[in-house]
Design a protein around this motif. Structure first.
Motif, PDB file in Angstrom:
ATOM      1  N   PHE A  27       0.998  -1.124  -0.096  1.00 43.95           N
ATOM      2  CA  PHE A  27       0.158  -0.044  -0.032  1.00 43.95           C
ATOM      3  C   PHE A  27       0.760   1.288   0.032  1.00 43.95           C
ATOM      4  O   PHE A  27       1.853   1.310   0.746  1.00 43.95           O
ATOM      5  CB  PHE A  27      -0.884   0.265   1.253  1.00 43.95           C
ATOM      6  N   PHE A  28       0.821   2.035  -0.969  1.00 47.80           N
ATOM      7  CA  PHE A  28       1.559   3.353  -1.179  1.00 47.80           C
ATOM      8  C   PHE A  28       0.509   4.707  -0.684  1.00 47.80           C
ATOM      9  O   PHE A  28      -0.479   4.501  -1.347  1.00 47.80           O
ATOM     10  CB  PHE A  28       2.214   3.539  -2.594  1.00 47.80           C
ATOM     11  N   ASN A  29       0.759   5.306   0.085  1.00 53.35           N
ATOM     12  CA  ASN A  29       0.033   6.500   0.727  1.00 53.35           C
ATOM     13  C   ASN A  29      -1.136   5.633   1.379  1.00 53.35           C
ATOM     14  O   ASN A  29      -2.318   6.030   1.011  1.00 53.35           O
ATOM     15  CB  ASN A  29      -0.393   7.442  -0.436  1.00 53.35           C
ATOM     16  N   PHE A  30      -0.863   4.989   2.194  1.00 55.62           N
ATOM     17  CA  PHE A  30      -1.979   3.966   3.048  1.00 55.62           C
ATOM     18  C   PHE A  30      -3.174   4.761   3.457  1.00 55.62           C
ATOM     19  O   PHE A  30      -4.362   4.389   3.281  1.00 55.62           O
ATOM     20  CB  PHE A  30      -1.210   3.215   4.074  1.00 55.62           C
ATOM     21  N   PHE A  31      -3.133   5.771   3.988  1.00 61.72           N
ATOM     22  CA  PHE A  31      -4.219   6.707   4.570  1.00 61.72           C
ATOM     23  C   PHE A  31      -4.799   7.795   3.647  1.00 61.72           C
ATOM     24  O   PHE A  31      -5.778   8.555   3.977  1.00 61.72           O
ATOM     25  CB  PHE A  31      -3.704   7.483   5.801  1.00 61.72           C
ATOM     26  N   ASN A  32      -4.248   7.605   2.485  1.00 66.89           N
ATOM     27  CA  ASN A  32      -4.708   8.525   1.280  1.00 66.89           C
ATOM     28  C   ASN A  32      -4.774  10.071   1.872  1.00 66.89           C
ATOM     29  O   ASN A  32      -5.503  10.831   1.354  1.00 66.89           O
ATOM     30  CB  ASN A  32      -6.115   8.112   0.905  1.00 66.89           C
ATOM     31  N   HIS A  33      -3.681  10.208   2.197  1.00 64.98           N
ATOM     32  CA  HIS A  33      -3.502  11.708   2.680  1.00 64.98           C
ATOM     33  C   HIS A  33      -3.087  12.634   1.595  1.00 64.98           C
ATOM     34  O   HIS A  33      -2.088  12.367   0.814  1.00 64.98           O
ATOM     35  CB  HIS A  33      -2.365  11.647   3.832  1.00 64.98           C
ATOM     36  N   VAL A  34      -3.606  14.049   1.350  1.00 65.75           N
ATOM     37  CA  VAL A  34      -3.412  14.800   0.168  1.00 65.75           C
ATOM     38  C   VAL A  34      -2.171  15.477   0.826  1.00 65.75           C
ATOM     39  O   VAL A  34      -2.234  16.142   1.675  1.00 65.75           O
ATOM     40  CB  VAL A  34      -4.350  15.778  -0.062  1.00 65.75           C
ATOM     41  N   ASN A  35      -1.052  15.432  -0.185  1.00 60.41           N
ATOM     42  CA  ASN A  35      -0.077  16.303   0.040  1.00 60.41           C
ATOM     43  C   ASN A  35      -0.127  17.310  -1.022  1.00 60.41           C
ATOM     44  O   ASN A  35       0.082  17.155  -2.149  1.00 60.41           O
ATOM     45  CB  ASN A  35       1.226  15.643   0.005  1.00 60.41           C
ATOM     46  N   ALA A  65      -2.671   9.800  -5.212  1.00 62.33           N
ATOM     47  CA  ALA A  65      -3.661   9.062  -4.349  1.00 62.33           C
ATOM     48  C   ALA A  65      -2.866   7.618  -3.854  1.00 62.33           C
ATOM     49  O   ALA A  65      -2.160   7.159  -4.349  1.00 62.33           O
ATOM     50  CB  ALA A  65      -4.930   8.895  -5.416  1.00 62.33           C
ATOM     51  N   ARG A  66      -3.870   7.095  -3.221  1.00 58.90           N
ATOM     52  CA  ARG A  66      -3.402   5.556  -2.606  1.00 58.90           C
ATOM     53  C   ARG A  66      -3.094   4.507  -3.874  1.00 58.90           C
ATOM     54  O   ARG A  66      -4.129   4.504  -4.721  1.00 58.90           O
ATOM     55  CB  ARG A  66      -4.573   5.161  -1.648  1.00 58.90           C
ATOM     56  N   TRP A  67      -2.256   4.027  -3.820  1.00 56.67           N
ATOM     57  CA  TRP A  67      -1.837   2.800  -4.840  1.00 56.67           C
ATOM     58  C   TRP A  67      -1.810   1.323  -3.864  1.00 56.67           C
ATOM     59  O   TRP A  67      -1.132   1.291  -2.844  1.00 56.67           O
ATOM     60  CB  TRP A  67      -0.584   2.929  -5.482  1.00 56.67           C
ATOM     61  N   ILE A  68      -2.374   0.416  -4.446  1.00 52.81           N
ATOM     62  CA  ILE A  68      -2.432  -0.900  -3.976  1.00 52.81           C
ATOM     63  C   ILE A  68      -1.784  -1.831  -5.050  1.00 52.81           C
ATOM     64  O   ILE A  68      -2.122  -1.940  -6.061  1.00 52.81           O
ATOM     65  CB  ILE A  68      -3.645  -1.374  -3.588  1.00 52.81           C
ATOM     66  N   GLN A  69      -0.689  -2.713  -4.431  1.00 49.69           N
ATOM     67  CA  GLN A  69      -0.093  -3.508  -5.401  1.00 49.69           C
ATOM     68  C   GLN A  69      -0.141  -4.989  -4.820  1.00 49.69           C
ATOM     69  O   GLN A  69       0.222  -5.079  -3.502  1.00 49.69           O
ATOM     70  CB  GLN A  69       1.293  -2.924  -5.894  1.00 49.69           C
ATOM     71  N   PHE A  70      -0.303  -6.119  -5.676  1.00 47.22           N
ATOM     72  CA  PHE A  70      -0.343  -7.318  -5.227  1.00 47.22           C
ATOM     73  C   PHE A  70       1.214  -7.914  -5.708  1.00 47.22           C
ATOM     74  O   PHE A  70       1.341  -7.856  -6.813  1.00 47.22           O
ATOM     75  CB  PHE A  70      -1.408  -8.055  -5.649  1.00 47.22           C
ATOM     76  N   GLY A  71       1.656  -8.594  -4.871  1.00 49.37           N
ATOM     77  CA  GLY A  71       2.878  -9.165  -5.349  1.00 49.37           C
ATOM     78  C   GLY A  71       2.897 -11.080  -5.077  1.00 49.37           C
ATOM     79  O   GLY A  71       2.358 -11.140  -3.928  1.00 49.37           O
ATOM     80  N   SER A  72       3.340 -11.774  -5.865  1.00 47.39           N
ATOM     81  CA  SER A  72       3.462 -13.295  -5.675  1.00 47.39           C
ATOM     82  C   SER A  72       4.820 -13.500  -6.029  1.00 47.39           C
ATOM     83  O   SER A  72       5.464 -13.260  -7.048  1.00 47.39           O
ATOM     84  CB  SER A  72       2.586 -13.751  -6.567  1.00 47.39           C
ATOM     85  N   ARG A  73       5.290 -14.627  -5.368  1.00 44.88           N
ATOM     86  CA  ARG A  73       6.867 -15.015  -5.762  1.00 44.88           C
ATOM     87  C   ARG A  73       6.914 -16.609  -5.209  1.00 44.88           C
ATOM     88  O   ARG A  73       6.353 -17.071  -4.204  1.00 44.88           O
ATOM     89  CB  ARG A  73       7.725 -14.512  -4.895  1.00 44.88           C
ATOM     90  N   ILE A  74       7.523 -17.212  -6.155  1.00 38.36           N
ATOM     91  CA  ILE A  74       8.237 -18.723  -5.779  1.00 38.36           C
ATOM     92  C   ILE A  74       9.413 -18.714  -5.461  1.00 38.36           C
ATOM     93  O   ILE A  74      10.300 -18.380  -6.466  1.00 38.36           O
ATOM     94  CB  ILE A  74       7.404 -19.776  -6.827  1.00 38.36           C
ATOM     95  N   ARG A  75      10.109 -19.184  -4.279  1.00 41.69           N
ATOM     96  CA  ARG A  75      11.257 -19.335  -4.251  1.00 41.69           C
ATOM     97  C   ARG A  75      11.727 -20.823  -4.421  1.00 41.69           C
ATOM     98  O   ARG A  75      11.031 -21.939  -3.695  1.00 41.69           O
ATOM     99  CB  ARG A  75      11.675 -18.738  -2.802  1.00 41.69           C
ATOM    100  N   PHE A  76      13.048 -20.961  -4.905  1.00 44.50           N
ATOM    101  CA  PHE A  76      13.395 -22.327  -4.878  1.00 44.50           C
ATOM    102  C   PHE A  76      14.790 -22.326  -4.768  1.00 44.50           C
ATOM    103  O   PHE A  76      15.425 -21.499  -4.891  1.00 44.50           O
ATOM    104  CB  PHE A  76      12.936 -23.451  -5.891  1.00 44.50           C
TER     105      PHE A  76
END
Length: 76
Positions: A27-35, A65-76
């Motif tokens: 989550f980037f700018n989690f509280f959606n605070h205006v700067n 504004a707030r940005w939400i990003q999903f990440g997924s990774r397989i480690r081996f």
């Protein structure tokens, strides 16, 4: 003042001794605070002098504004 809170929540699951799966939410700018950006300092338009007309946008994004990003990774 400028303030911004970024947050990451994730979970790693061990599949076998050698393989692991990880997923996360960023989550980037989690509280959606205006700067606010700097105010207008144009003396040609007295009605707009000192008025904030835009928000600050970080260099690598298109808006503040707030940005939400999903990440997924397989480690081996």
């Amino acid at each position: 003042g400028f303030w911004n809170l970024d947050l990451r929540i994730g979970k790693e699951t061990q599949i076998t001794e050698r393989f692991a799966y990880e997923f996360s939410f960023d989550f980037f700018n989690f509280f959606n605070h205006v700067n606010l950006d700097t105010p207008s300092l144009s003396l040609n338009n007295p009605a707009a002098f000192g008025v904030f007309s835009s928000q600050f946008t970080p260099p690598n994004r298109t808006n503040g504004a707030r940005w939400i990003q999903f990440g997924s990774r397989i480690r081996f």
